[in-house]
Design a protein around this motif. Structure first.
Motif, PDB file in Angstrom:
ATOM      1  N   GLN A 215       0.813  -1.203   0.000  1.00 36.56           N
ATOM      2  CA  GLN A 215       0.000   0.000   0.000  1.00 36.56           C
ATOM      3  C   GLN A 215       0.851   1.259   0.000  1.00 36.56           C
ATOM      4  O   GLN A 215       0.478   2.275  -0.602  1.00 36.56           O
ATOM      5  CB  GLN A 215      -0.928  -0.001   1.223  1.00 36.56           C
ATOM      6  CG  GLN A 215      -1.860   1.202   1.283  1.00 36.56           C
ATOM      7  CD  GLN A 215      -2.762   1.174   2.497  1.00 36.56           C
ATOM      8  OE1 GLN A 215      -2.739   0.228   3.279  1.00 36.56           O
ATOM      9  NE2 GLN A 215      -3.555   2.206   2.686  1.00 36.56           N
ATOM     10  N   ILE A 216       1.996   1.226   0.662  1.00 35.38           N
ATOM     11  CA  ILE A 216       2.848   2.409   0.729  1.00 35.38           C
ATOM     12  C   ILE A 216       3.399   2.758  -0.649  1.00 35.38           C
ATOM     13  O   ILE A 216       3.390   3.917  -1.067  1.00 35.38           O
ATOM     14  CB  ILE A 216       3.973   2.212   1.753  1.00 35.38           C
ATOM     15  CG1 ILE A 216       3.382   2.233   3.167  1.00 35.38           C
ATOM     16  CG2 ILE A 216       5.054   3.272   1.596  1.00 35.38           C
ATOM     17  CD1 ILE A 216       4.364   1.948   4.273  1.00 35.38           C
ATOM     18  N   GLU A 217       3.862   1.765  -1.395  1.00 31.31           N
ATOM     19  CA  GLU A 217       4.354   2.025  -2.752  1.00 31.31           C
ATOM     20  C   GLU A 217       3.222   2.498  -3.653  1.00 31.31           C
ATOM     21  O   GLU A 217       3.395   3.419  -4.461  1.00 31.31           O
ATOM     22  CB  GLU A 217       4.998   0.764  -3.331  1.00 31.31           C
ATOM     23  CG  GLU A 217       5.497   0.904  -4.761  1.00 31.31           C
ATOM     24  CD  GLU A 217       6.644   1.883  -4.927  1.00 31.31           C
ATOM     25  OE1 GLU A 217       6.973   2.211  -6.086  1.00 31.31           O
ATOM     26  OE2 GLU A 217       7.226   2.324  -3.916  1.00 31.31           O
ATOM     27  N   HIS A 218       2.060   1.881  -3.520  1.00 30.05           N
ATOM     28  CA  HIS A 218       0.901   2.307  -4.311  1.00 30.05           C
ATOM     29  C   HIS A 218       0.567   3.769  -4.031  1.00 30.05           C
ATOM     30  O   HIS A 218       0.308   4.548  -4.958  1.00 30.05           O
ATOM     31  CB  HIS A 218      -0.296   1.418  -3.994  1.00 30.05           C
ATOM     32  CG  HIS A 218      -1.571   1.862  -4.646  1.00 30.05           C
ATOM     33  ND1 HIS A 218      -1.805   1.712  -5.994  1.00 30.05           N
ATOM     34  CD2 HIS A 218      -2.680   2.468  -4.121  1.00 30.05           C
ATOM     35  CE1 HIS A 218      -3.000   2.214  -6.290  1.00 30.05           C
ATOM     36  NE2 HIS A 218      -3.545   2.663  -5.182  1.00 30.05           N
ATOM     37  N   THR A 219       0.588   4.167  -2.759  1.00 31.48           N
ATOM     38  CA  THR A 219       0.274   5.539  -2.395  1.00 31.48           C
ATOM     39  C   THR A 219       1.323   6.504  -2.946  1.00 31.48           C
ATOM     40  O   THR A 219       0.995   7.608  -3.393  1.00 31.48           O
ATOM     41  CB  THR A 219       0.191   5.672  -0.864  1.00 31.48           C
ATOM     42  OG1 THR A 219      -0.802   4.766  -0.368  1.00 31.48           O
ATOM     43  CG2 THR A 219      -0.167   7.088  -0.451  1.00 31.48           C
ATOM     44  N   ARG A 220       2.573   6.104  -2.939  1.00 30.68           N
ATOM     45  CA  ARG A 220       3.633   6.962  -3.483  1.00 30.68           C
ATOM     46  C   ARG A 220       3.420   7.208  -4.982  1.00 30.68           C
ATOM     47  O   ARG A 220       3.561   8.328  -5.471  1.00 30.68           O
ATOM     48  CB  ARG A 220       4.997   6.323  -3.244  1.00 30.68           C
ATOM     49  CG  ARG A 220       6.165   7.219  -3.625  1.00 30.68           C
ATOM     50  CD  ARG A 220       7.473   6.599  -3.186  1.00 30.68           C
ATOM     51  NE  ARG A 220       7.871   5.500  -4.031  1.00 30.68           N
ATOM     52  CZ  ARG A 220       9.051   5.434  -4.679  1.00 30.68           C
ATOM     53  NH1 ARG A 220       9.902   6.435  -4.600  1.00 30.68           N
ATOM     54  NH2 ARG A 220       9.362   4.388  -5.391  1.00 30.68           N
ATOM     55  N   ILE A 221       3.053   6.159  -5.698  1.00 28.00           N
ATOM     56  CA  ILE A 221       2.802   6.292  -7.141  1.00 28.00           C
ATOM     57  C   ILE A 221       1.603   7.200  -7.387  1.00 28.00           C
ATOM     58  O   ILE A 221       1.626   8.093  -8.238  1.00 28.00           O
ATOM     59  CB  ILE A 221       2.583   4.901  -7.768  1.00 28.00           C
ATOM     60  CG1 ILE A 221       3.878   4.084  -7.724  1.00 28.00           C
ATOM     61  CG2 ILE A 221       2.082   5.033  -9.208  1.00 28.00           C
ATOM     62  CD1 ILE A 221       3.699   2.623  -8.118  1.00 28.00           C
ATOM     63  N   VAL A 222       0.539   6.979  -6.623  1.00 24.91           N
ATOM     64  CA  VAL A 222      -0.671   7.789  -6.770  1.00 24.91           C
ATOM     65  C   VAL A 222      -0.374   9.254  -6.456  1.00 24.91           C
ATOM     66  O   VAL A 222      -0.883  10.169  -7.128  1.00 24.91           O
ATOM     67  CB  VAL A 222      -1.784   7.248  -5.852  1.00 24.91           C
ATOM     68  CG1 VAL A 222      -2.938   8.240  -5.760  1.00 24.91           C
ATOM     69  CG2 VAL A 222      -2.285   5.905  -6.364  1.00 24.91           C
ATOM     70  N   ALA A 223       0.458   9.508  -5.447  1.00 21.48           N
ATOM     71  CA  ALA A 223       0.796  10.888  -5.083  1.00 21.48           C
ATOM     72  C   ALA A 223       1.501  11.602  -6.224  1.00 21.48           C
ATOM     73  O   ALA A 223       1.247  12.785  -6.493  1.00 21.48           O
ATOM     74  CB  ALA A 223       1.665  10.895  -3.827  1.00 21.48           C
TER      75      ALA A 223
END
Length: 223
Positions: A104-112
């Protein structure tokens, strides 16, 4: 005290209150444990908790000094077996990845990053905090902020955000998990993404990004 635990190729990091040990079941090339020398998870003090985090950061730097390709530091803390901990005594799972953060952390970084590209460089995390603050779901402590997530993956999920590893973050993280304990919710799970190692060494690094804040998730798993 650490001599009773497994030893890794990376030399141990030890302080007066905590130390590292090898992880028997590694999921990453560099993967270790951080544990306090006080083994009761219910009575861990802020000093002990802060010391564990300081030991964690020292281990990250030690790994990075040995292998510059491992850039992305990550920490998990599951409290008690019902929250997936293999042992009762408190311990952090710490690891380094050469390519990305996890889940989830990597996904959130990409989305940001995508959010900034589509919205004239707006900071995803700043806007996220503003929405939660408008609804009374944010607590600010210095440079750190905790929000009660509107879109949790598990009930009572708390997200802590800050731009750098500092005392404000440590205090807020400690207060969050103590608040769970005070309500007798002892089995909790958390995941933390520390800044990439280039940003630890040099905050003006080309790898820095306005939408790459320091993220920590803490959620209640079981009662």
């Amino acid at each position: 005290r650490s001599r009773m635990t497994a030893m890794d190729l990376i030399p141990r990091v030890e302080s007066k209150l905590s130390g590292t040990a090898a992880n028997t079941f590694k999921y990453e090339g560099y993967h270790a444990l951080v544990f306090p020398f006080h083994h009761n998870p219910w009575t861990i003090s802020k000093e002990q908790f802060s010391d564990m985090l300081a030991t964690t950061v020292k281990w990250f730097h030690r790994v990075y000094a040995e292998n510059l390709s491992y850039r992305y530091p990550h920490m998990n803390w599951d409290s008690l077996p019902r929250a997936s901990a293999s042992q009762v005594h408190p311990h952090f799972q710490i690891s380094m990845n050469p390519v990305r953060y996890y889940g989830q952390i990597e996904h959130t970084r990409i989305v940001a990053r995508q959010y900034a590209q589509k919205n004239d460089g707006r900071n995803y995390f700043s806007d996220l905090v503003k929405v939660h603050a408008a609804l009374g779901l944010a607590v600010v402590h210095g440079e750190a902020v905790a929000i009660a997530s509107l879109t949790p993956k598990k009930e009572e999920e708390i997200v802590i955000l800050t731009r750098e590893f500092n005392e404000d973050y440590i205090h807020l993280f400690y207060c969050v998990f103590r608040s769970f304990f005070k309500r007798r919710h002892y089995a909790i799970s958390s995941a933390t993404a520390f800044p990439s190692m280039e940003n630890f060494a040099d905050p003006t690094s080309d790898d820095s990004c306005s939408n790459e804040d320091f993220i920590s998730w803490t959620s209640k798993r079981y009662e």
